[in-house]
Design a protein around this motif. Structure first.
Motif, PDB file in Angstrom:
ATOM      1  N   VAL A 293       0.808  -1.778  -0.193  1.00 38.91           N
ATOM      2  CA  VAL A 293       0.227  -0.055   0.296  1.00 38.91           C
ATOM      3  C   VAL A 293       0.422   0.995  -0.400  1.00 38.91           C
ATOM      4  CG1 VAL A 293      -1.506   1.295   1.524  1.00 38.91           C
ATOM      5  CG2 VAL A 293      -2.265  -0.839   1.413  1.00 38.91           C
ATOM      6  N   LEU A 294       1.552   1.128   0.724  1.00 44.31           N
ATOM      7  CA  LEU A 294       2.892   2.911   1.282  1.00 44.31           C
ATOM      8  C   LEU A 294       3.500   2.959  -0.724  1.00 44.31           C
ATOM      9  CD1 LEU A 294       4.565   2.062   4.514  1.00 44.31           C
ATOM     10  CD2 LEU A 294       2.981   3.797   3.523  1.00 44.31           C
ATOM     11  N   TYR A 295       4.094   1.293  -1.191  1.00 44.04           N
ATOM     12  CA  TYR A 295       4.716   1.490  -1.895  1.00 44.04           C
ATOM     13  C   TYR A 295       3.692   2.098  -4.266  1.00 44.04           C
ATOM     14  CZ  TYR A 295       6.511  -0.237  -6.887  1.00 44.04           C
ATOM     15  OH  TYR A 295       7.513   0.075  -8.119  1.00 44.04           O
ATOM     16  N   THR A 296       2.544   1.972  -3.690  1.00 46.61           N
ATOM     17  CA  THR A 296       1.868   2.037  -4.390  1.00 46.61           C
ATOM     18  C   THR A 296       0.780   3.622  -4.435  1.00 46.61           C
ATOM     19  OG1 THR A 296       0.246   0.753  -4.243  1.00 46.61           O
ATOM     20  CG2 THR A 296       1.611  -0.481  -5.322  1.00 46.61           C
ATOM     21  N   GLY A 297       1.703   3.236  -3.127  1.00 44.62           N
ATOM     22  CA  GLY A 297       0.296   5.128  -2.713  1.00 44.62           C
ATOM     23  C   GLY A 297       1.519   6.281  -3.102  1.00 44.62           C
ATOM     24  N   PHE A 298       2.663   5.959  -2.824  1.00 48.56           N
ATOM     25  CA  PHE A 298       3.772   6.205  -2.968  1.00 48.56           C
ATOM     26  C   PHE A 298       4.550   6.406  -5.080  1.00 48.56           C
ATOM     27  CE2 PHE A 298       8.570   8.031  -3.546  1.00 48.56           C
ATOM     28  CZ  PHE A 298       8.942   8.779  -3.204  1.00 48.56           C
ATOM     29  N   LYS A 299       4.152   5.232  -5.375  1.00 50.09           N
ATOM     30  CA  LYS A 299       5.137   5.703  -6.869  1.00 50.09           C
ATOM     31  C   LYS A 299       3.664   6.049  -7.790  1.00 50.09           C
ATOM     32  CE  LYS A 299       7.903   2.928  -9.691  1.00 50.09           C
ATOM     33  NZ  LYS A 299       9.515   1.921  -9.950  1.00 50.09           N
ATOM     34  N   PHE A 300       2.650   5.383  -7.723  1.00 48.91           N
ATOM     35  CA  PHE A 300       1.789   5.117  -8.854  1.00 48.91           C
ATOM     36  C   PHE A 300       0.524   6.093  -7.966  1.00 48.91           C
ATOM     37  CE2 PHE A 300       3.234   0.965  -9.292  1.00 48.91           C
ATOM     38  CZ  PHE A 300       4.189   1.312 -10.137  1.00 48.91           C
ATOM     39  N   ASP A 301       0.230   6.631  -7.272  1.00 50.13           N
ATOM     40  CA  ASP A 301      -0.605   7.705  -6.753  1.00 50.13           C
ATOM     41  C   ASP A 301      -1.938   7.590  -6.090  1.00 50.13           C
ATOM     42  OD1 ASP A 301      -0.578  10.491  -5.013  1.00 50.13           O
ATOM     43  OD2 ASP A 301      -1.851  11.134  -7.010  1.00 50.13           O
ATOM     44  N   TRP A 302      -1.662   5.558  -5.621  1.00 47.36           N
ATOM     45  CA  TRP A 302      -2.742   5.031  -5.308  1.00 47.36           C
ATOM     46  C   TRP A 302      -3.730   5.153  -4.274  1.00 47.36           C
ATOM     47  CZ3 TRP A 302      -2.101  -1.239  -7.654  1.00 47.36           C
ATOM     48  CH2 TRP A 302      -1.892  -0.414  -8.814  1.00 47.36           C
ATOM     49  N   ASP A 303      -5.023   5.201  -4.225  1.00 52.04           N
ATOM     50  CA  ASP A 303      -5.775   5.482  -2.960  1.00 52.04           C
ATOM     51  C   ASP A 303      -6.270   4.109  -2.420  1.00 52.04           C
ATOM     52  OD1 ASP A 303      -7.648   4.920  -4.411  1.00 52.04           O
ATOM     53  OD2 ASP A 303      -8.312   7.020  -4.403  1.00 52.04           O
ATOM     54  N   ALA A 347       9.287 -15.321  -8.626  1.00 51.85           N
ATOM     55  CA  ALA A 347      10.380 -14.589  -8.401  1.00 51.85           C
ATOM     56  C   ALA A 347      10.224 -13.372  -9.500  1.00 51.85           C
ATOM     57  CB  ALA A 347      11.732 -15.836  -9.005  1.00 51.85           C
ATOM     58  N   ILE A 348       9.974 -13.759 -10.397  1.00 54.27           N
ATOM     59  CA  ILE A 348       9.745 -12.882 -11.677  1.00 54.27           C
ATOM     60  C   ILE A 348       8.885 -11.621 -11.771  1.00 54.27           C
ATOM     61  CG2 ILE A 348       9.397 -12.633 -14.823  1.00 54.27           C
ATOM     62  CD1 ILE A 348       9.695 -15.809 -14.606  1.00 54.27           C
ATOM     63  N   ALA A 349       7.763 -12.595 -11.075  1.00 55.44           N
ATOM     64  CA  ALA A 349       6.756 -11.366 -10.810  1.00 55.44           C
ATOM     65  C   ALA A 349       6.816 -10.453  -9.596  1.00 55.44           C
ATOM     66  CB  ALA A 349       5.291 -12.348 -10.184  1.00 55.44           C
ATOM     67  N   PHE A 350       7.771 -10.652  -8.569  1.00 53.54           N
ATOM     68  CA  PHE A 350       8.679 -10.113  -7.543  1.00 53.54           C
ATOM     69  C   PHE A 350       9.311  -8.499  -8.513  1.00 53.54           C
ATOM     70  CE2 PHE A 350       6.323 -12.157  -4.556  1.00 53.54           C
ATOM     71  CZ  PHE A 350       6.535 -11.597  -3.193  1.00 53.54           C
ATOM     72  N   ALA A 351      10.072  -9.334  -9.413  1.00 48.77           N
ATOM     73  CA  ALA A 351      10.729  -8.238 -10.352  1.00 48.77           C
ATOM     74  C   ALA A 351      10.320  -7.074 -10.803  1.00 48.77           C
ATOM     75  CB  ALA A 351      11.584  -8.815 -11.018  1.00 48.77           C
ATOM     76  N   GLY A 352       9.035  -8.017 -11.452  1.00 49.52           N
ATOM     77  CA  GLY A 352       7.876  -6.749 -12.367  1.00 49.52           C
ATOM     78  C   GLY A 352       8.014  -6.784 -11.716  1.00 49.52           C
ATOM     79  N   TYR A 353       6.953  -6.078  -9.834  1.00 48.34           N
ATOM     80  CA  TYR A 353       6.904  -5.170  -8.996  1.00 48.34           C
ATOM     81  C   TYR A 353       7.497  -4.051  -9.092  1.00 48.34           C
ATOM     82  CZ  TYR A 353       2.534  -8.177  -8.647  1.00 48.34           C
ATOM     83  OH  TYR A 353       1.623  -9.152  -8.631  1.00 48.34           O
ATOM     84  N   GLY A 354       9.004  -4.586  -8.986  1.00 45.19           N
ATOM     85  CA  GLY A 354       9.528  -3.531  -8.461  1.00 45.19           C
ATOM     86  C   GLY A 354      10.160  -2.543  -9.811  1.00 45.19           C
ATOM     87  N   LEU A 355       9.871  -3.524 -10.674  1.00 48.08           N
ATOM     88  CA  LEU A 355      10.888  -2.162 -11.802  1.00 48.08           C
ATOM     89  C   LEU A 355       9.547  -1.980 -12.784  1.00 48.08           C
ATOM     90  CD1 LEU A 355      12.618  -4.899 -13.460  1.00 48.08           C
ATOM     91  CD2 LEU A 355      13.623  -2.704 -11.584  1.00 48.08           C
ATOM     92  N   ALA A 356       8.414  -2.027 -12.300  1.00 40.60           N
ATOM     93  CA  ALA A 356       6.978  -0.688 -12.982  1.00 40.60           C
ATOM     94  C   ALA A 356       6.960   0.540 -13.287  1.00 40.60           C
ATOM     95  CB  ALA A 356       5.925  -1.574 -12.268  1.00 40.60           C
ATOM     96  N   SER A 357       6.788   1.156 -13.790  1.00 37.52           N
ATOM     97  CA  SER A 357       7.087   1.986 -13.962  1.00 37.52           C
ATOM     98  C   SER A 357       5.972   2.878 -14.666  1.00 37.52           C
ATOM     99  CB  SER A 357       7.967   2.420 -15.091  1.00 37.52           C
ATOM    100  OG  SER A 357       7.276   2.698 -16.854  1.00 37.52           O
ATOM    101  N   GLU A 358       5.166   2.224 -14.235  1.00 38.44           N
ATOM    102  CA  GLU A 358       3.523   2.292 -14.994  1.00 38.44           C
ATOM    103  C   GLU A 358       2.194   1.821 -13.903  1.00 38.44           C
ATOM    104  OE1 GLU A 358       2.996   6.205 -16.261  1.00 38.44           O
ATOM    105  OE2 GLU A 358       4.759   6.541 -17.109  1.00 38.44           O
ATOM    106  N   GLY A 359       1.215   2.807 -13.432  1.00 41.32           N
ATOM    107  CA  GLY A 359       0.200   1.645 -12.577  1.00 41.32           C
ATOM    108  C   GLY A 359      -0.450   0.687 -13.390  1.00 41.32           C
ATOM    109  N   TRP A 360      -0.636   0.707 -14.330  1.00 41.64           N
ATOM    110  CA  TRP A 360      -0.938  -0.147 -15.580  1.00 41.64           C
ATOM    111  C   TRP A 360      -0.328  -1.188 -16.018  1.00 41.64           C
ATOM    112  CZ3 TRP A 360       1.399  -2.086 -19.593  1.00 41.64           C
ATOM    113  CH2 TRP A 360       2.259  -0.769 -20.741  1.00 41.64           C
TER     114      TRP A 360
END
Length: 462
Positions: A293-303, A347-360
């Motif tokens: 929640v903190l990560y998506t709120g900070f990086k993608f401004d998700w509420d 393991a691949i999915a976690f790397a994807g979460y960490g490197l994602a540049s856009e919320g979509w």
């Protein structure tokens, strides 16, 4: 409780489920416990999107003080908008960083209580049966949500999480209950159904929590309390006992010692060898859950609402994968193949979460990563298939203690240290996804550990 055999909930009147020749009682017991777990998980899921926001509210952080604005304006009138915008951004970053530290400590407190109490609860369930332990935990969970909902400061929230950790250790009893009513043929499927209940709970719960959180940050806690207390009533009147009197074992303080309970794993070499896999997977998963929640709120401004929908998608995919894919996957690749293959996907999915540049991008990664969910039921099936009926509660308690011990480290490491540091001014570069990339590395390590374990303990010839 009466000793009369006419009492439908007394163990003496309950069919000996684990050894019964008929599958009817087992199927009924599974239905009871699955619904119980679903209501429990639904209540927990409701508060997930709002807990970090409540922490931010309780610890307090003024978005932008009047002095900051005046000072910015006195420097250069033409740059007021830029200065105020920068001040707001800096204050938001500070707020997220501070909340991350508190969320980490609160999460560690919760896990510490689970570590201390899981073997106690597991041993109590081996001595007195699963049902009374589950009932006490359900009622305590309802009280816990009320404490958190009424919390006026961070200390009360800590108190609520202490109680939540104690009551949350009842998942040990839930796993032991399922082991009681399972056979070799349906054990993996039954633990897969637990994944379905988690999926349903985390589909409806976070989405509902995000909706309720839009009305009030505290409303989800009161709704969760109501669900937990309704669950307690349901359990009291409906849920039967699963452990016959003849299969119960004495309660000892040594057996309830969380450190001593870990030594019991040595009695089962394959389970003990898999402990390192548990450690790595648990650290990664708890890190993701604590920082999400903190990560998506900070990086993608998700509420809370958007996070609720995203976590709802996680639940939908869990239902699809664990409800429809666990059994055929394990049948095709075996339990060991499912553990390794599922962990590779995670393991691949976690790397994807960490490197994602856009919320979509996140929903697509969620869909892909869900297929890694076959690993959990496969591991549980390996463990329960290696343990005697009389030791299920204690071994499940030992495993819960082990994962809880790592869970004490996870929120402190992923939230308080990694997330808070890599979004602060002290970091050499801003990398809010650092916790998720570390999680990917841990999962990769668990893959190699699992492969080594399976080589050391080859599957017995059928």
């Amino acid at each position: 409780m009466s000793d009369s055999p006419t009492n439908p909930y007394e163990p003496a009147a309950t069919p000996p489920l684990p050894g019964a020749p008929s599958s009817g009682p087992r199927q009924a017991a599974m239905a009871f416990i699955l619904l119980t777990l679903f209501i429990d998980i639904l209540g927990i899921g409701i508060v997930i999107p709002v807990l970090p926001e409540l922490v931010r509210e309780l610890v307090g952080e003024d978005p932008v003080s009047a002095t900051m604005i005046v000072d910015a304006a006195s420097i250069d009138v033409s740059s007021i908008d830029v200065a105020v915008t920068d001040a707001v951004a800096a204050s938001e970053t500070k707020s997220f960083s501070r909340a991350g530290r508190y969320v980490g400590v609160i999460g560690a407190t919760y896990a510490l209580m689970q570590f201390l109490f899981a073997p106690i609860i597991g041993a109590l369930s081996d001595r007195f049966g699963r049902r009374p332990v589950l009932l006490c935990s359900m009622f305590g969970l309802g009280i816990d949500f009320l404490i958190q909902g009424f919390a006026t400061n961070i200390a009360w929230l800590f108190a609520g999480r202490v109680l939540a950790g104690i009551m949350g250790a009842s998942l040990t009893t839930g796993n032991a209950y399922i082991a009681d009513v399972s056979t070799d043929d349906n054990r993996a499927r039954n633990f897969g159904l637990v994944g379905v209940m988690f999926g349903l709970g985390f589909t409806i719960g976070p989405a509902l929590g995000g909706l309720l959180g839009g009305i009030s940050l505290r409303l989800p806690f009161f709704v969760a309390a109501g669900l937990a207390l309704v669950n307690w009533l349901y359990g009291y009147f409906v849920v039967p006992e699963s452990l016959g009197v003849d299969k119960r074992t004495a309660f000892t303080l040594r057996g309830a010692n969380p450190l001593d309970s870990l030594r019991r794993l040595a009695d089962y070499p394959l389970v003990a060898a898999l402990a390192a896999v548990f450690v790595c997977k648990s650290l990664a998963q708890r890190g993701l859950e604590n920082v999400w929640v903190l990560y998506t709120g900070f990086k993608f401004d998700w509420d809370a609402g958007v996070n609720g929908l995203a976590l709802g998608l996680v639940g939908v995919m869990a239902i699809i994968v664990q409800g429809g894919m666990v059994r055929p996957t394990i049948k095709r690749f075996g339990e060991r193949g499912a553990v390794v293959g599922g962990t590779i996907i995670s393991a691949i999915a976690f790397a994807g979460y960490g490197l994602a540049s856009e919320g979509w991008m996140i929903p697509m990664i969620i869909v892909f990563g869900a297929f890694g969910g076959v690993a959990g039921p496969a591991i549980q099936s390996l463990v329960t298939g290696s343990v005697s009926e009389t030791e299920q509660g204690r071994i499940q308690g030992a495993l819960t203690s082990l994962t809880s011990l790592t869970n004490i480290i996870a929120p402190l490491f992923f939230n308080t240290l990694l997330f808070s540091y890599f979004i602060s001014d002290q970091a050499p570069f801003v990398l809010p996804g650092a916790p998720l990339l570390v999680g990917s590395a841990l999962l990769t390590a668990s893959i190699f550990i699992a492969i080594n374990v399976f080589r050391r303990f080859p599957k017995p010839a059928s």
